[in-house]
Design a protein around this motif. Structure first.
Motif, mmCIF file in Angstrom:
data_model
loop_
_atom_site.group_PDB
_atom_site.id
_atom_site.type_symbol
_atom_site.label_atom_id
_atom_site.label_comp_id
_atom_site.label_asym_id
_atom_site.label_seq_id
_atom_site.Cartn_x
_atom_site.Cartn_y
_atom_site.Cartn_z
ATOM 1 N N LYS A 109 -28.571 1.257 -11.749
ATOM 2 C CA LYS A 109 -28.532 -0.191 -11.649
ATOM 3 C C LYS A 109 -27.055 -0.571 -11.705
ATOM 4 O O LYS A 109 -26.359 -0.205 -12.661
ATOM 5 C CB LYS A 109 -29.291 -0.842 -12.807
ATOM 6 C CG LYS A 109 -29.236 -2.366 -12.788
ATOM 7 C CD LYS A 109 -29.953 -2.957 -13.997
ATOM 8 C CE LYS A 109 -29.825 -4.474 -14.006
ATOM 9 N NZ LYS A 109 -30.466 -5.075 -15.228
ATOM 10 N N GLN A 130 -24.714 -10.535 -7.621
ATOM 11 C CA GLN A 130 -24.352 -9.151 -7.322
ATOM 12 C C GLN A 130 -22.928 -8.833 -7.748
ATOM 13 O O GLN A 130 -22.650 -7.767 -8.307
ATOM 14 C CB GLN A 130 -24.515 -8.873 -5.827
ATOM 15 C CG GLN A 130 -24.265 -7.425 -5.446
ATOM 16 C CD GLN A 130 -24.398 -7.185 -3.955
ATOM 17 O OE1 GLN A 130 -23.681 -7.770 -3.151
ATOM 18 N NE2 GLN A 130 -25.344 -6.330 -3.583
ATOM 19 N N ILE A 131 -22.005 -9.756 -7.494
ATOM 20 C CA ILE A 131 -20.603 -9.567 -7.879
ATOM 21 C C ILE A 131 -20.207 -10.724 -8.783
ATOM 22 O O ILE A 131 -20.055 -11.862 -8.335
ATOM 23 C CB ILE A 131 -19.679 -9.494 -6.645
ATOM 24 C CG1 ILE A 131 -20.098 -8.330 -5.731
ATOM 25 C CG2 ILE A 131 -18.230 -9.326 -7.077
ATOM 26 C CD1 ILE A 131 -19.261 -8.212 -4.463
ATOM 27 N N LEU A 151 -19.954 0.108 -4.714
ATOM 28 C CA LEU A 151 -21.110 -0.689 -5.114
ATOM 29 C C LEU A 151 -22.333 -0.313 -4.284
ATOM 30 O O LEU A 151 -23.430 -0.094 -4.807
ATOM 31 C CB LEU A 151 -20.787 -2.181 -4.933
ATOM 32 C CG LEU A 151 -21.831 -3.180 -5.421
ATOM 33 C CD1 LEU A 151 -21.923 -3.173 -6.943
ATOM 34 C CD2 LEU A 151 -21.495 -4.590 -4.917
ATOM 35 N N ARG A 152 -22.151 -0.186 -2.971
ATOM 36 C CA ARG A 152 -23.249 0.136 -2.058
ATOM 37 C C ARG A 152 -23.819 1.526 -2.349
ATOM 38 O O ARG A 152 -25.038 1.724 -2.343
ATOM 39 C CB ARG A 152 -22.754 0.052 -0.614
ATOM 40 C CG ARG A 152 -23.839 0.164 0.447
ATOM 41 C CD ARG A 152 -23.262 -0.031 1.836
ATOM 42 N NE ARG A 152 -22.605 -1.323 1.971
ATOM 43 C CZ ARG A 152 -21.320 -1.486 2.243
ATOM 44 N NH1 ARG A 152 -20.525 -0.444 2.411
ATOM 45 N NH2 ARG A 152 -20.809 -2.689 2.343
ATOM 46 N N GLN A 170 -25.906 1.408 -5.394
ATOM 47 C CA GLN A 170 -27.127 0.638 -5.101
ATOM 48 C C GLN A 170 -28.166 1.483 -4.370
ATOM 49 O O GLN A 170 -29.377 1.312 -4.575
ATOM 50 C CB GLN A 170 -26.792 -0.584 -4.252
ATOM 51 C CG GLN A 170 -26.113 -1.716 -5.003
ATOM 52 C CD GLN A 170 -25.656 -2.831 -4.075
ATOM 53 O OE1 GLN A 170 -25.377 -2.595 -2.901
ATOM 54 N NE2 GLN A 170 -25.573 -4.034 -4.600
ATOM 55 N N SER A 186 -15.334 -6.541 -4.255
ATOM 56 C CA SER A 186 -15.247 -7.246 -2.974
ATOM 57 C C SER A 186 -14.179 -6.640 -2.066
ATOM 58 O O SER A 186 -13.964 -7.104 -0.947
ATOM 59 C CB SER A 186 -14.947 -8.733 -3.204
ATOM 60 O OG SER A 186 -13.734 -8.896 -3.923
ATOM 61 N N ARG A 208 -16.464 -2.333 -2.392
ATOM 62 C CA ARG A 208 -17.713 -2.654 -1.694
ATOM 63 C C ARG A 208 -18.543 -1.400 -1.438
ATOM 64 O O ARG A 208 -19.760 -1.390 -1.608
ATOM 65 C CB ARG A 208 -17.409 -3.335 -0.348
ATOM 66 C CG ARG A 208 -17.030 -4.779 -0.423
ATOM 67 C CD ARG A 208 -17.087 -5.427 0.952
ATOM 68 N NE ARG A 208 -16.248 -4.757 1.934
ATOM 69 C CZ ARG A 208 -14.978 -5.042 2.174
ATOM 70 N NH1 ARG A 208 -14.380 -5.997 1.473
ATOM 71 N NH2 ARG A 208 -14.283 -4.405 3.092
ATOM 72 N N THR A 267 -23.703 -3.405 -11.003
ATOM 73 C CA THR A 267 -23.194 -4.768 -10.871
ATOM 74 C C THR A 267 -21.727 -4.684 -10.461
ATOM 75 O O THR A 267 -21.019 -3.766 -10.878
ATOM 76 C CB THR A 267 -23.309 -5.540 -12.198
ATOM 77 O OG1 THR A 267 -24.674 -5.541 -12.617
ATOM 78 C CG2 THR A 267 -22.822 -6.979 -12.048
#
Length: 306
Positions: A29, A42-43, A19-20, A23, A11, A16, A31
């Protein structure tokens, strides 16, 4: 078959984006982990200062790689509460790497250029350069590095990635030591504001998208070469090579916004003992080790992005 990743501190400013980036790659995959700003599924919420919660998180997600972005990364906050900084930056890291190593999970630990003293004439720093942090934040991140390297020695299951000050998309300007300068520019439009701004220490602002791409590339490289991973570098560094200062960044922002900053005071004699948390003069990181293993160290243009 897709690979699985877990991003701690997902977060936050860097988390962030990491993670993006994972993704957006169909081969992964991913998390995220968070605490105060967790948003399942998602988080996921987990307290990394509690080893049992780390172990449950890993057993639930079953990642092949963990990108450890979670940290107390604000030097002033670390200085104000050293015990909390050590709990998050060192003890939680030690518990996490113990858990990942015992499960044969690759851990990428996000560290900082502040592990170096940054005294004039020493930069650029190689991965092998002696560390000598100038403040508590740097000390705790260096000790976090040591925990990772000790736990994963000879296994190829731990990689330290040192990075400099970051900028990029942020939920609030205060998320980034660069983005927050926009607030200073706004305030300094008042001629009587007296906003002091450092024009002494050298900075190399690097975009979170570039760091995230490097994290993904490291994950791919070290997983692809799992049998030889122990021969790959355990410490890597990534940074823009464009040198600036906080004051010069403010000048650029003012120019782009079409405003003047008569209330900003240029400070050219920083780094004096007794004047708050000590910042280094120049901690420019060499990216030689990253390039040597075939990972691009290219970065996007700072001015163009803004």
């Amino acid at each position: 078959m897709s690979r699985t990743a877990l991003v701690t501190g997902a977060s936050g400013l860097l988390g962030r984006q990491v993670l993006r980036t994972f993704q957006q790659d169909d081969n992964w995959k991913v998390t995220g982990q968070g605490f105060s700003r967790a948003s399942p599924p998602q988080i996921l919420k987990a307290d990394l200062t509690v080893p049992a919660e780390i172990e449950k998180l890993l057993d639930d997600v079953k990642p092949q790689v963990v990108v450890h972005c979670a940290a107390n990364r604000f030097p002033d906050k670390c200085d104000a509460d050293p015990s909390l900084a050590r709990k998050i930056n060192v003890e939680a890291t030690r518990a996490l790497v113990h858990a990942t190593a015992s499960r044969s999970i690759l851990l990428i630990y996000i560290s900082t250029d502040y592990v170096f003293s940054g005294v004039e004439g020493e930069a650029p720093y190689e991965v092998s350069s002696p560390t000598n942090p100038p403040n508590i934040y740097g000390v705790t991140k260096r000790d976090g590095e040591a925990a990772v390297l000790e736990e994963t020695s000879g296994s190829g299951l731990g990689v330290v990635l040192r990075i400099p000050v970051l900028y990029g998309p942020a939920t609030t300007n205060s998320d980034s030591a660069v983005n927050v300068l926009l607030d200073a520019v706004k305030k300094a439009q008042d001629a009587n504001a007296g906003v002091k701004m450092d024009d002494w220490s050298k900075r190399y602002p690097t975009h979170t998208e570039d760091v995230a791409r490097v994290c993904r590339d490291i994950a791919v490289k070290y997983l692809d070469e799992r049998q030889q991973a122990a021969s790959l570098p355990a410490v890597l560094q990534f940074s823009s090579d464009v040198q600036t200062t906080k004051y010069k960044m403010c000048e650029l922002f003012a120019e782009l916004l079409g405003v003047s900053i008569p209330g900003m005071v240029r400070v050219t004699d920083g780094g004096k003992p007794g004047e708050g948390v000590q910042r280094p003069y120049d901690t420019h990181l060499s990216t030689r080790s990253l390039k040597d293993i075939g990972i691009s160290a290219d970065t996007q243009d700072f001015r163009a992005w803004w």
